[in-house]
Structures are given as structure tokens and as C-alpha cells.
Design an enzyme around this catalytic site. Structure first.
Site, PDB file in Angstrom:
ATOM      1  N   ASP A  45       0.869  -1.180   0.000  1.00  0.00           N
ATOM      2  CA  ASP A  45       0.000   0.000   0.000  1.00  0.00           C
ATOM      3  C   ASP A  45       0.903   1.226   0.000  1.00  0.00           C
ATOM      4  OD1 ASP A  45      -2.002   1.865   0.323  1.00  0.00           O
ATOM      5  OD2 ASP A  45      -2.232   1.508   2.470  1.00  0.00           O
ATOM      6  N   ILE A  46       1.564   1.452  -1.117  1.00  0.00           N
ATOM      7  CA  ILE A  46       2.597   2.489  -1.223  1.00  0.00           C
ATOM      8  C   ILE A  46       1.977   3.772  -1.779  1.00  0.00           C
ATOM      9  CG2 ILE A  46       4.867   3.045  -2.130  1.00  0.00           C
ATOM     10  CD1 ILE A  46       4.744   0.598  -0.244  1.00  0.00           C
ATOM     11  N   GLU A  47       1.949   4.812  -0.951  1.00  0.00           N
ATOM     12  CA  GLU A  47       1.237   6.032  -1.324  1.00  0.00           C
ATOM     13  C   GLU A  47       2.103   7.284  -1.277  1.00  0.00           C
ATOM     14  OE1 GLU A  47      -2.672   6.365   0.356  1.00  0.00           O
ATOM     15  OE2 GLU A  47      -2.783   4.219   0.785  1.00  0.00           O
ATOM     16  N   SER A  48       3.413   7.090  -1.122  1.00  0.00           N
ATOM     17  CA  SER A  48       4.313   8.245  -1.145  1.00  0.00           C
ATOM     18  C   SER A  48       5.668   7.791  -1.652  1.00  0.00           C
ATOM     19  CB  SER A  48       4.449   8.852   0.258  1.00  0.00           C
ATOM     20  OG  SER A  48       4.999   7.907   1.171  1.00  0.00           O
ATOM     21  N   SER A 108      -5.492   6.651   3.510  1.00  0.00           N
ATOM     22  CA  SER A 108      -6.280   7.553   2.688  1.00  0.00           C
ATOM     23  C   SER A 108      -6.352   7.053   1.265  1.00  0.00           C
ATOM     24  CB  SER A 108      -5.679   8.960   2.689  1.00  0.00           C
ATOM     25  OG  SER A 108      -5.678   9.475   3.998  1.00  0.00           O
TER      26      SER A 108
END
Length: 407
Positions: free
Chosen positions: A147-150, A407
Site C-alpha cells: 500500500d505504497i502512497e508516497s 487515505s
């Protein structure tokens, strides 16, 4: 994971407690509590939120479920008491994975060599490797969720490739999944998705213009793009695409739909796209508090075959706070999201291809409150073609970095 009736629900962050600190009766329960029926198939444990937290080890944040004691000389919580829970769920046929990242995760690699070494670390800590600092003791998880969001794309293809090599030598079947944003292609994990075979993608159809509540807008809803990726781009021709959904109105800033609306979306999407694999929900605490939203979704997926819940249901939540987020119950950061849509009145965008971008920004003293000095923002800008542009900014965490929301 090859069925089209799968339900994956994240456990670990206790989003309900974050928004309802006084309603302890409905807080997240131990993992095994949710494994007493046939409703949920997969539990990604959220989350390993720091890749490098000292002593060459990562760190995990499980909100109020674990975190009071640490392995000596490390920032890794000793959660070995959760090992029997994990093994109990696995004995019941559940798939249990460790989820890496989260919206406020401190993640990323400097180069491929670092990514390769980190794959070995994950193997040693959570899978069939060996380490004195295994957070769940002898319990061997069933795989890894990204869940890589940055950050940027550096190293993720190498990381997954190395994991696949290690898993191929293991004694059990392992799974690798990802939870990309619905915007296609995902600007961070997209390259890895195109390079290495994943078993499933839990596409987050929320907190973005392509969210579930924009399903009827053909310029917004883009499951078709992910279906095309699954069939023509993914190295795994059997990869499954899940609809990722908030489990209640307090589980995400934007995108929650009620069960009857989701039923229509599921039925139409499954009939149209053969890559459809099921539904992912964030998260289990809000699902149970929302009149067992997970059970309603599972009954939709099984198309009339009623699934009987055997876990004691918690009382229904009536919370409708639209600004609450799925953050750890122990965080102190104020999490807010702002959405906006800009529509041009000229033809200045004519001929420009669709694009999207996201950046993480630290802004000191933007909002002067006694306990917030540094705020981390995730800024998302999406151009959809024609005259339609959307942008979104999310306050992810304060300088403590302890917020690990999804998010």
C-alpha cells in the site's frame, strides 16, 4: 484469490476508535475474533509503516493492538502474542498478509540493492526466514501487500522480484498484492505492477475523482482501465482486480456508498470485466460498527447465497462525520482532506493527454496549533482530459510521523 467472490478487509489500524474514542465497545477486536465465520477471506495487517526505523529493521504500527514493548535495541514492537491469533485464522482458511506503507508511511528505497536487501528482511521477519526480532513470533504470514502512497518508483520492482524468488523456495503458497490509488497508472507502484506478477490489486476507489460515488460518471469511473491493465500489461494474466471501498462514512474522506449502491456497482462490474476478483474494505472496525457492512458485501458477492455471521456483531454506528479518516487510534495528527474540481472555460487544454501526480510536502507552521509544528501533506492533481481537472490535498501526519492512515 482466483474467485470473483473474494473479500479482503484490513485489520490493525482501528479506524473506528480513531473517530469514536469513547465508544470502546465497538473498537477493533483481536484478529481471531473476525475469523469465526466465512465472510472475510483475506486480512492484510496494517501496517508496516516505516521501512528503515533503526538497527536495519523496519517498524510496524498496529494502533491500539500492539506497541507498548519493543525488541531490544530496535523500533520493532514485540507483538508475538498475536502469533496464535494469526495461526488460528490461517487454520480457518484465512489468508493473512503484512501490508507495507499506508498514506503516512515512511517508505521507499534509494536503489535496487537496498530494495533487494529489504526483501530478505521481510522474508526473515514475517515469512519463512529467521530473525530474533520476528514481531509475530513463529507465525508465518501468507504474503505481502504493498500500500505504497508516497515516494517514488525506485526499487519496488526489484523488491517484489526478490520476494518472488524467496517465496518460490518456500514450503507454502504465498501471495503478493498491492493497493494502488484508482488513478491509472499509479505514479508510485505502477512500474512494479507492470514488471512483476501480482496476485491481486486492491484498487482504492475512494478519496479521488474516480471514487465509487462517481460511478455513474464515465469520465471518472475507470475500472475498465484496470481491467485492460490486467489483461494486456500485467505479467500475471490471471491477476484479479478488486473494488476497494470504505466500510463506512468515517472510513474515508470521500467515496463511501451504501450497500445497495455498492451491490449495483459490483454486479455490473463483475458482468462486464472478467478480471474482477472481489472487494477490499478499509477497515474491519468500521465494517463491524456499520451494521456488519462486510457481511452485506459478502452476500452481494456470493449472489444470493447467504453467508451466516457467527461472530458476535457489534452495534451499528450512526456516525456520519465526513472528515474523519482511517488513522491509528493512538495518533495525534489532525487528518483532513480537501477536494476541488476545476473546469476550464476555454480550450486551453485541448489535445493534452490525461495525467496525474502526487507529492508529499512538509510545511512548518502552516496551521498554528499548540501541538502541530510540522504537517505532512499529500497533494494529488489529476487532469482527466477535456476541461476537467481535480486536485486534492490531505494532511497526513504531524512531525511525530505516528499517523498511519489509509487515505
Amino acid at each position: 484469490m482466483q474467485r470473483s467472490t473474494n473479500l479482503a478487509v484490513y485489520w490493525g489500524q482501528d479506524s473506528y476508535a480513531a473517530s469514536n474514542p469513547n465508544d470502546t465497545a465497538n473498537w477493533q477486536q483481536p484478529l481471531s475474533y473476525y475469523c469465526n465465520d466465512d465472510v472475510i477471506d483475506t486480512f492484510p495487517i496494517a501496517s508496516l509503516n516505516k521501512f528503515f526505523a533503526g538497527s536495519d529493521l523496519p517498524s510496524i504500527n498496529l494502533a491500539n493492538s500492539c506497541g507498548n514493548t519493543f525488541f531490544s535495541g530496535t523500533s520493532m514492537p514485540n507483538c508475538t502474542f498475536l502469533g496464535p491469533d494469526i495461526e488460528s485464522c490461517q487454520a480457518a482458511g484465512k489468508i493473512i498478509t503484512i501490508s507495507l506503507g499506508g498514506a503516512a508511511g515512511s517508505v521507499g528505497f534509494s536503489n535496487d540493492s537496498q530494495a533487494q536487501a529489504f526483501a530478505q528482511t521481510i522474508w526473515d521477519l514475517f515469512l519463512e526466514g529467521s530473525s530474533p526480532d520476528r514481531p509475530f513470533g513463529s507465525a508465518v504470514l501468507d504474503g505481502v501487500d504493498l500500500d505504497i502512497e508516497s515516494g517514488n518508483q525506485t526499487g519496488y520492482a526489484t523488491f517484489v522480484t526478490t520476494l518472488r524468488t524467496l517465496m518460490a523456495k518456500g514450503s507454502k503458497q504465498y501471495y503478493i498484492t498491492a493497493a494502488p490509488q484508482c488513478t491509472y497508472p499509479d505514479p508510485i507502484i505502477g512500474s512494479a505492477l507492470n514488471t512483476v506478477g501480482f496476485d491481486a490489486v486492491y484498487v482504492q476507489f475512494y478519496n479521488s475523482f474516480c471514487a465509487l460515488n462517481n460511478y455513474t460518471n464515465p469520465k471518472a469511473w475507470n475500472f475498465g482501465s484496470w481491467d485492460n491493465w490486467a489483461k494486456t500489461v500485467s505479467p500475471n494474466p490471471d491477476v484479479k482486480v478488486y473494488i476497494g471501498a470504505p466500510a463506512s462514512s468515517i472510513a474515508a474522506q470521500y467515496g463511501y456508498v451504501n450497500a445497495s449502491t455498492l451491490a449495483t456497482i459490483i454486479q455490473q462490474t463483475r458482468s462486464q470485466y472478467s478480471s474482477f476478483g472481489g472487494v477490499m474494505l478499509w477497515d474491519v472496525s468500521t465494517a463491524y460498527a456499520n451494521s456488519r457492512y462486510d457481511l452485506a458485501v459478502k452476500n452481494i458477492l456470493t449472489a444470493g447465497a447467504t453467508v451466516v455471521a457467527t461472530s458476535t456483531p457489534t452495534s451499528a454506528s450512526t456516525a456520519t462525520n465526513p472528515t474523519a479518516t482511517s488513522s491509528a487510534a493512538t495518533t495525534t495528527a489532525a487528518n483532513t482532506t480537501t477536494h476541488a474540481t476545476a473546469t476550464a472555460t476555454s480550450t486551453i487544454c485541448s489535445g493534452v493527454s490525461a495525467w496525474s501526480g502526487r507529492i508529499a510536502v512538509s510545511i512548518r507552521s502552516l496551521i498554528r496549533r499548540p501541538k502541530y509544528d510540522d504537517l505532512i501533506f499529500l497533494v494529488s492533481i489529476q487532469y482527466w482530459g477535456g476541461d476537467l481537472v481535480t486536485y486534492q490535498w490531505v494532511i497526513l501526519a504531524d512531525k511525530s510521523g505516528m499517523c498511519a492512515d489509509h487515505s
